[in-house]
Design an enzyme around this catalytic site. Structure first.
Site, PDB file in Angstrom:
ATOM      1  N   GLU A  92       0.828  -1.201   0.000  1.00 47.33           N
ATOM      2  CA  GLU A  92       0.000   0.000   0.000  1.00 47.33           C
ATOM      3  C   GLU A  92       0.868   1.258   0.000  1.00 47.33           C
ATOM      4  OE1 GLU A  92      -2.363  -0.804   3.505  1.00 47.33           O
ATOM      5  OE2 GLU A  92      -3.833  -1.930   2.347  1.00 47.33           O
ATOM      6  N   CYS A 105       3.273   8.621   0.680  1.00 40.92           N
ATOM      7  CA  CYS A 105       3.936   7.780   1.671  1.00 40.92           C
ATOM      8  C   CYS A 105       4.136   6.406   1.016  1.00 40.92           C
ATOM      9  CB  CYS A 105       3.040   7.689   2.909  1.00 40.92           C
ATOM     10  SG  CYS A 105       3.718   6.659   4.196  1.00 40.92           S
ATOM     11  N   CYS A 112       7.165  -6.392   7.337  1.00 41.27           N
ATOM     12  CA  CYS A 112       8.319  -5.772   7.996  1.00 41.27           C
ATOM     13  C   CYS A 112       8.812  -6.695   9.103  1.00 41.27           C
ATOM     14  CB  CYS A 112       7.931  -4.418   8.584  1.00 41.27           C
ATOM     15  SG  CYS A 112       9.328  -3.553   9.329  1.00 41.27           S
ATOM     16  N   CYS A 116       7.427  -3.655  15.416  1.00 42.08           N
ATOM     17  CA  CYS A 116       6.992  -2.610  16.354  1.00 42.08           C
ATOM     18  C   CYS A 116       5.557  -2.920  16.824  1.00 42.08           C
ATOM     19  CB  CYS A 116       7.050  -1.241  15.690  1.00 42.08           C
ATOM     20  SG  CYS A 116       8.696  -0.828  15.094  1.00 42.08           S
ATOM     21  N   CYS A 119       2.256  -1.241  15.376  1.00 38.85           N
ATOM     22  CA  CYS A 119       2.154  -1.118  13.919  1.00 38.85           C
ATOM     23  C   CYS A 119       1.567  -2.381  13.306  1.00 38.85           C
ATOM     24  CB  CYS A 119       3.557  -0.856  13.368  1.00 38.85           C
ATOM     25  SG  CYS A 119       3.644  -0.922  11.577  1.00 38.85           S
ATOM     26  N   CYS A 338      -0.719   6.560  10.066  1.00 35.74           N
ATOM     27  CA  CYS A 338       0.535   5.948  10.501  1.00 35.74           C
ATOM     28  C   CYS A 338       0.280   4.658  11.272  1.00 35.74           C
ATOM     29  CB  CYS A 338       1.299   6.905  11.399  1.00 35.74           C
ATOM     30  SG  CYS A 338       2.028   8.215  10.481  1.00 35.74           S
TER      31      CYS A 338
HETATM   32  S1  SF4 Z   1       6.708   1.018  12.382  1.00 30.90           S
HETATM   33 FE1  SF4 Z   1       5.976  -0.812  11.307  1.00 30.90          FE
HETATM   34  S2  SF4 Z   1       6.784  -0.632   9.238  1.00 30.90           S
HETATM   35 FE2  SF4 Z   1       7.938   0.816  10.522  1.00 30.90          FE
HETATM   36  S3  SF4 Z   1       9.735  -0.352  11.219  1.00 30.90           S
HETATM   37 FE3  SF4 Z   1       8.184  -0.627  12.796  1.00 30.90          FE
HETATM   38  S4  SF4 Z   1       7.111  -2.528  12.203  1.00 30.90           S
HETATM   39 FE4  SF4 Z   1       8.261  -1.839  10.417  1.00 30.90          FE
END
Ligand code: SF4
Length: 347
Positions: A92, A105, A112, A116, A119, A338
């Site tokens: 996306e 963006c 990923c 985090c 996220c 975000c």
């Molecule tokens: S915020 Fe999400 S996309 Fe960004 S580094 Fe952390 S896990 Fe990965």
């Protein structure tokens, strides 16, 4: 015969490829410029190349940008593009229109690995890196869509690498994509209009500064190691002080500043004392701070702080002399804000 995908080549790489086919150097510049013009989908569109050259290129090389699978529009004008990749993976990108700026963006990975906690992309894990062509292709598709659907001036003019994935973990492809984006005969973006955001991969922060002149954004979210490690596992490898030391050493022209992103989460990192500690730790780093009140997502336990708490946090930083913005969420109603990307992949 395997065809060479020209979308993955910077101008020098494309020129080398064409020279290896026995063509003169100037053909590199010529073909490269064609690739990035609007609505060029085939070698036959490259009308100032001799016909036999177009045919021989078509036999040895290919170019195709990722297809937009769907577009969701937010009430606030934000548009989220879903791209289906050749291998059926899905990524996306989010277009955020504003009066003077149209920002895209961009994603750099499918999923990923950084995990985090706040996220949704992190929640799906890492699938693969995007190629340079898949990164640049998001920009091309969004640019063409914007030009075709609105009379927006000045067009797409700002890029932030804050979509799915950690840009510095796909460093080589990121550098090729940046080369293409900033090449005058490519997409001709000013480096000042490109921001690369990282969760804090320390060795690559310095390398980015030495190799490019793009802006740096760092997702900080806490300067307390125990809280930051809880939110961002990468902090166990590269703790706060190491990240900030890399920022201090980030080569920057005068007047340029690092942007620190700080997601404010209720009762976790939003106290006045957290703001005071943040102010103390950032001393000496030319920077601005973006406060992002948490965008609540189904399935994640975090909550947005009360408005008064956000105000107090901002004031504490102001008093310490920092430039601080509370960023309003754009596109939250279509899961484009975000930390909300990849909803489609989860479902
Ligand atoms: S915020 Fe999400 S996309 Fe960004 S580094 Fe952390 S896990 Fe990965």
């Amino acid at each position: 015969m395997n065809k060479t995908d020209l979308t993955n080549l910077s101008l020098p790489q494309l020129t080398d490829f064409l020279v290896s086919l026995g063509l003169p150097k100037f053909r590199g510049t010529q073909v490269f410029a064609w690739l990035y013009r609007p609505n060029v989908t085939d070698f036959s569109n490259m009308t100032d190349l001799p016909k036999d050259l177009r045919e021989s290129l078509a036999a040895r090389a290919s170019f195709a940008w990722p297809q937009i699978a769907e577009i969701e529009r937010s009430n606030d004008g934000t548009a989220k593009f879903g791209f289906k990749l050749k291998d059926d993976n899905y990524i996306e990108a989010v277009l955020i229109p504003d009066e003077e700026r149209n920002t895209l963006c961009v994603s750099v990975q499918v999923g990923c690995a950084m995990g985090c906690e706040f996220c949704l992309t992190g929640g799906i894990g890492f699938k693969r890196n995007l190629t340079p062509g898949e990164i640049v292709g998001q920009v091309i598709r969004a640019r063409d869509w914007l030009n075709a659907t609105t009379d927006a001036t000045p067009g797409l003019n700002n890029i932030v690498f804050m979509g799915m994935g950690e840009p510095l973990a796909n460093f080589d492809n990121l550098l090729v994509a940046l080369d293409i984006l900033t090449e005058q005969r490519g997409l001709d973006f000013s480096e000042r209009r490109i921001t690369v955001s990282t969760c804090g991969l320390v060795p690559k922060i310095i390398e980015l500064g030495q190799t490019t002149k793009v802006n740096l954004a760092v997702s900080l979210h806490s300067v307390n190691d125990s809280i930051r490690s809880q939110l961002m596992p990468i902090n166990k490898k590269y703790p706060v002080d190491e990240v900030l030391e890399a920022c201090r050493n980030f080569p920057m022209p005068k007047r340029k500043r690092i942007m620190f992103e700080y997601i404010l989460i209720r009762d976790l990192n939003d106290a006045e004392a957290d703001a005071a500690m943040l102010a103390h730790k950032l001393k000496g780093i030319p920077c601005k701070i973006n406060l992002l009140p948490y965008n609540e997502s189904a399935g994640l336990p975090f909550r947005r702080p009360a408005d008064k708490t956000i105000e107090l946090f901002q004031k504490t930083l102001w008093k310490a002399g920092y430039t601080v913005l509370v960023r309003s969420s754009r596109g939250a109603d279509i899961s484009a804000a975000c930390g909300q990307l990849a909803g489609k992949m989860i479902s």
